[in-house]
Design a protein around this motif. Structure first.
Motif, PDB file in Angstrom:
ATOM      1  N   THR A 112      55.440  24.206  46.867  1.00  0.00           N
ATOM      2  CA  THR A 112      54.342  24.843  47.583  1.00  0.00           C
ATOM      3  C   THR A 112      54.518  26.348  47.602  1.00  0.00           C
ATOM      4  N   ILE A 113      55.715  26.784  47.921  1.00  0.00           N
ATOM      5  CA  ILE A 113      55.991  28.217  48.032  1.00  0.00           C
ATOM      6  C   ILE A 113      55.860  28.900  46.673  1.00  0.00           C
ATOM      7  N   VAL A 114      56.434  28.313  45.635  1.00  0.00           N
ATOM      8  CA  VAL A 114      56.370  28.908  44.303  1.00  0.00           C
ATOM      9  C   VAL A 114      54.924  28.961  43.803  1.00  0.00           C
ATOM     10  N   SER A 115      54.197  27.864  43.944  1.00  0.00           N
ATOM     11  CA  SER A 115      52.815  27.817  43.485  1.00  0.00           C
ATOM     12  C   SER A 115      51.968  28.863  44.194  1.00  0.00           C
ATOM     13  N   ASN A 116      52.079  28.922  45.512  1.00  0.00           N
ATOM     14  CA  ASN A 116      51.265  29.878  46.266  1.00  0.00           C
ATOM     15  C   ASN A 116      51.686  31.322  46.005  1.00  0.00           C
ATOM     16  N   THR A 117      52.975  31.567  45.847  1.00  0.00           N
ATOM     17  CA  THR A 117      53.444  32.929  45.602  1.00  0.00           C
ATOM     18  C   THR A 117      52.967  33.439  44.249  1.00  0.00           C
ATOM     19  N   VAL A 118      53.113  32.635  43.211  1.00  0.00           N
ATOM     20  CA  VAL A 118      52.679  33.056  41.876  1.00  0.00           C
ATOM     21  C   VAL A 118      51.161  33.215  41.835  1.00  0.00           C
ATOM     22  N   THR A 119      50.434  32.252  42.358  1.00  0.00           N
ATOM     23  CA  THR A 119      48.972  32.327  42.359  1.00  0.00           C
ATOM     24  C   THR A 119      48.490  33.514  43.180  1.00  0.00           C
ATOM     25  N   GLY A 120      49.095  33.734  44.335  1.00  0.00           N
ATOM     26  CA  GLY A 120      48.719  34.870  45.169  1.00  0.00           C
ATOM     27  C   GLY A 120      49.015  36.201  44.501  1.00  0.00           C
ATOM     28  N   ALA A 121      50.157  36.298  43.833  1.00  0.00           N
ATOM     29  CA  ALA A 121      50.503  37.541  43.142  1.00  0.00           C
ATOM     30  C   ALA A 121      49.514  37.830  42.011  1.00  0.00           C
ATOM     31  N   VAL A 122      49.131  36.801  41.284  1.00  0.00           N
ATOM     32  CA  VAL A 122      48.140  36.983  40.213  1.00  0.00           C
ATOM     33  C   VAL A 122      46.814  37.443  40.809  1.00  0.00           C
ATOM     34  N   ALA A 123      46.389  36.847  41.918  1.00  0.00           N
ATOM     35  CA  ALA A 123      45.136  37.244  42.564  1.00  0.00           C
ATOM     36  C   ALA A 123      45.203  38.693  43.046  1.00  0.00           C
ATOM     37  N   ILE A 124      46.345  39.107  43.579  1.00  0.00           N
ATOM     38  CA  ILE A 124      46.496  40.497  44.028  1.00  0.00           C
ATOM     39  C   ILE A 124      46.375  41.453  42.857  1.00  0.00           C
ATOM     40  N   VAL A 125      47.087  41.166  41.779  1.00  0.00           N
ATOM     41  CA  VAL A 125      47.047  42.053  40.600  1.00  0.00           C
ATOM     42  C   VAL A 125      45.626  42.135  40.045  1.00  0.00           C
ATOM     43  N   LEU A 126      44.952  40.999  39.923  1.00  0.00           N
ATOM     44  CA  LEU A 126      43.595  41.004  39.384  1.00  0.00           C
ATOM     45  C   LEU A 126      42.621  41.715  40.320  1.00  0.00           C
ATOM     46  N   GLY A 127      42.774  41.526  41.617  1.00  0.00           N
ATOM     47  CA  GLY A 127      41.920  42.225  42.579  1.00  0.00           C
ATOM     48  C   GLY A 127      42.117  43.727  42.527  1.00  0.00           C
ATOM     49  N   LEU A 128      43.374  44.156  42.439  1.00  0.00           N
ATOM     50  CA  LEU A 128      43.651  45.590  42.342  1.00  0.00           C
ATOM     51  C   LEU A 128      43.162  46.159  41.016  1.00  0.00           C
ATOM     52  N   MET A 129      43.278  45.368  39.964  1.00  0.00           N
ATOM     53  CA  MET A 129      42.787  45.795  38.652  1.00  0.00           C
ATOM     54  C   MET A 129      41.267  45.986  38.685  1.00  0.00           C
ATOM     55  N   THR A 130      40.572  45.055  39.284  1.00  0.00           N
ATOM     56  CA  THR A 130      39.117  45.151  39.400  1.00  0.00           C
ATOM     57  C   THR A 130      38.716  46.362  40.231  1.00  0.00           C
ATOM     58  N   THR A 131      39.430  46.581  41.327  1.00  0.00           N
ATOM     59  CA  THR A 131      39.141  47.733  42.181  1.00  0.00           C
ATOM     60  C   THR A 131      39.413  49.033  41.444  1.00  0.00           C
ATOM     61  N   ALA A 132      40.521  49.102  40.720  1.00  0.00           N
ATOM     62  CA  ALA A 132      40.863  50.322  39.984  1.00  0.00           C
ATOM     63  C   ALA A 132      39.824  50.627  38.905  1.00  0.00           C
ATOM     64  N   MET A 133      39.352  49.602  38.227  1.00  0.00           N
ATOM     65  CA  MET A 133      38.342  49.831  37.191  1.00  0.00           C
ATOM     66  C   MET A 133      37.029  50.306  37.791  1.00  0.00           C
ATOM     67  N   ALA A 134      36.691  49.786  38.949  1.00  0.00           N
ATOM     68  CA  ALA A 134      35.451  50.203  39.606  1.00  0.00           C
ATOM     69  C   ALA A 134      35.532  51.657  40.047  1.00  0.00           C
ATOM     70  N   ARG A 135      36.713  52.097  40.432  1.00  0.00           N
ATOM     71  CA  ARG A 135      36.885  53.466  40.905  1.00  0.00           C
ATOM     72  C   ARG A 135      37.156  54.463  39.786  1.00  0.00           C
ATOM     73  N   ALA A 136      37.338  53.964  38.577  1.00  0.00           N
ATOM     74  CA  ALA A 136      37.641  54.864  37.450  1.00  0.00           C
ATOM     75  C   ALA A 136      36.484  55.832  37.239  1.00  0.00           C
ATOM     76  N   LYS A 137      36.851  57.033  36.946  1.00  0.00           N
ATOM     77  CA  LYS A 137      35.840  58.077  36.698  1.00  0.00           C
ATOM     78  C   LYS A 137      35.146  57.819  35.372  1.00  0.00           C
ATOM     79  N   ARG A 138      33.891  58.195  35.343  1.00  0.00           N
ATOM     80  CA  ARG A 138      33.137  58.078  34.106  1.00  0.00           C
ATOM     81  C   ARG A 138      33.573  59.161  33.142  1.00  0.00           C
ATOM     82  N   ARG A 139      33.597  58.795  31.884  1.00  0.00           N
ATOM     83  CA  ARG A 139      33.929  59.772  30.851  1.00  0.00           C
ATOM     84  C   ARG A 139      32.644  60.506  30.460  1.00  0.00           C
ATOM     85  N   PRO A 140      32.769  61.822  30.252  1.00  0.00           N
ATOM     86  CA  PRO A 140      31.571  62.584  29.876  1.00  0.00           C
ATOM     87  C   PRO A 140      31.088  62.247  28.478  1.00  0.00           C
TER      88      PRO A 140
END
Length: 140
Positions: A112-140
């Motif tokens: 239970t702990i391993v499954s939730n930890t790995v799945t949660g870590a993947v969700a955190i990384v993907l959520g932060l990745m999505t947020t970072a891409m949304a905040r990325a500045k537009r290229r001229p």
């Protein structure tokens, strides 16, 4: 009597929509969306895959997994309205990591702990990745 343009025609709103369309067309974001959907689906079925169905953590994983999958569908279909919600995927991931101790207290198993930890870590990384891409500045 002066006529005012509709809000949909406001230049700032048009620029935001154009930026959202530009970002959502990137393969990296499309990959993140797909992986977020798969992570949410795995989280929802993990009680039956890992074998901890029948306890309160199974309900927690089912609900948060469905929520993450629905959020990923929003990223994929209406990105211009959901791009600012990437932090929610990260929050769901954080909850997934701590939920074995919060929901099950001392009865959490290693699987239970391993499954939730790995799945949660993947969700955190993907959520932060999505947020970072949304905040990325537009290229001229």
């Amino acid at each position: 009597m002066a006529t005012h343009p509709r809000i949909e025609e406001h230049p700032d709103l048009l620029a935001m929509r154009a930026h959202a369309m530009e970002v959502s067309a990137k393969p990296a974001l499309q990959t993140a969306e797909g992986l977020t959907l798969l992570t949410g689906l795995y989280m929802a079925i993990s009680p039956w895959v890992v074998g901890f169905n029948g306890n309160p953590l199974a309900v927690s994983n089912l609900v948060t997994g469905i929520a993450l999958a629905v959020l990923a569908l929003g990223f994929g279909s209406v990105y211009e309205r959901t791009f600012g919600m990437g932090w929610v995927a990260a929050a769901i991931g954080a909850w997934t990591i701590i939920s074995p101790w919060v929901v099950q207290h001392a009865s959490a198993t290693t699987g239970t702990i391993v499954s939730n930890t790995v799945t949660g870590a993947v969700a955190i990384v993907l959520g932060l990745m999505t947020t970072a891409m949304a905040r990325a500045k537009r290229r001229p």
